[in-house]
Write a protein that holds these residues in place. Structure first.
Motif, short mmCIF file in Angstrom:
data_model
loop_
_atom_site.label_atom_id
_atom_site.label_comp_id
_atom_site.label_asym_id
_atom_site.label_seq_id
_atom_site.Cartn_x
_atom_site.Cartn_y
_atom_site.Cartn_z
N THR B 45 27.82 34.09 43.26
CA THR B 45 28.27 34.37 41.72
C THR B 45 27.70 32.90 41.81
N ASP C 19 31.95 44.31 30.60
CA ASP C 19 32.01 44.60 32.17
C ASP C 19 31.70 45.95 32.02
N THR C 21 31.65 47.33 35.15
CA THR C 21 31.91 47.41 37.10
C THR C 21 33.09 48.73 37.47
N GLN C 25 32.45 52.06 39.15
CA GLN C 25 32.89 52.55 40.70
C GLN C 25 33.34 53.38 39.89
N ILE C 51 24.62 40.85 36.90
CA ILE C 51 25.76 40.87 37.60
C ILE C 51 26.08 38.75 38.33
N GLY C 54 33.22 37.65 37.06
CA GLY C 54 33.74 37.82 36.15
C GLY C 54 35.25 37.65 35.97
N TRP C 111 33.66 37.81 43.54
CA TRP C 111 33.66 37.63 41.99
C TRP C 111 32.76 38.35 41.54
N GLN C 112 32.45 39.22 42.71
CA GLN C 112 31.12 39.95 41.09
C GLN C 112 31.50 40.61 40.19
N LYS C 113 30.97 41.21 39.09
CA LYS C 113 31.04 42.12 37.90
C LYS C 113 29.81 42.18 36.97
#
Lengths: 134, 134, 134
Positions: B45, C19, C21, C25, C51, C54, C111-113
């Motif tokens: 990120t 968000d 995600t 998903q 991205i 989050g 850590w990605q959303k």
């Protein structure tokens, strides 16, 4: 028809947006593929691709005006060719766009068009496209 | 060979571009797939991916210099880790690049290279790639 | 289940990150496809997709704050609707994101959303997604 190809274009100004939507839509239709993903790729390093509003040409002008405020045009850059702002704008816009395809049609939003972004024209340019079957 | 994999790299500076073109090209060749779409993905990120000129290293330096002018480096950001400018640069560059593949070769333009963009180094990093058959 | 669909959302503020995600998903899982590439597409011209981190909501706030410094908010733009900064932010963030899928799961970093970026809300919005089989 092959599911990949090239669209040639010529830009007229130092900086301009060229609407390539019709050419890409025609290429997609000519493949005969109904459903998939169309990736449009820009092989140039002082140009980019973006998707934005096509209805009012003022939006294109405003994006170009904003980029010239956002990117420091008079910075003491080191690249001797003098077109570093164009390279920076290319990375800000990106080198490709991806659009879903259903029933042979690009699934763009109501106001969306695909724009080739010239940042160091005028030049002869090309974009490549590929249609991945979904 | 599988059509997906990881490329590991180590960055040496706080901000730098790392040319990963050769590693991605080798990975694509090793799959034995002739035609398709190669997607390179960055899972971090505070880093990004971009495609730009690789011939003159000054272009990379100029893009990094410009990003430090474009992004407000001294803004009173709220994220306590202190690396908000790196997160912002990550979103400006983007988390993936897509490149067409023909005859086993990345269809990059003459001057184009694929760069991993480190904005919060030095660190051990990785990028993932996937080759979709065309 | 089809390998393409739409996620509807409603934004509450002029500018905000949503968000998406979990919704993407779930959609990926419902297709039953194990391995591939998920492309998420935004059909709006005053919104984008990105991205980024989050875990700490401060990062989202900082990116939005930075965009309002980066983009000239008081420039004498020509588009009469008055939302040119939102169009510019849309092109800076981009109209799609691509995420690798393995074993039915989005291959996001720790850590990605995936964020829908509202730049001209509040509005009812939607994003489209497509899962290409790898």
């Amino acid at each position: 028809m092959p599911a990949t190809g090239t669209v040639n274009l010529a830009t007229a100004r130092t900086m301009e947006f060229v609407d390539i939507t019709a050419a890409i839509q025609q290429a997609v239709r000519d493949t005969g593929v109904a459903d998939g993903l169309c990736v449009v790729y820009n092989p140039h390093t002082t140009a980019g691709l973006t998707i934005n509003e096509g209805a009012d040409p003022a939006v294109q002008a405003d994006i170009l005006a904003a980029l010239q405020v956002i990117v420091p045009m008079r910075h003491p850059f080191t690249h001797q060719e003098g077109n570093s702002p164009a390279h920076i704008m290319a990375s800000l816009m990106g080198s490709s766009v991806s659009v879903l395809v259903a029933a042979g049609r690009l699934q763009l939003g109501t106001w969306q068009k695909i724009f080739f972004c010239e940042f160091d024209g005028s030049r002869s340019r090309q974009v490549r496209w590929q249609l991945m079957v979904g």
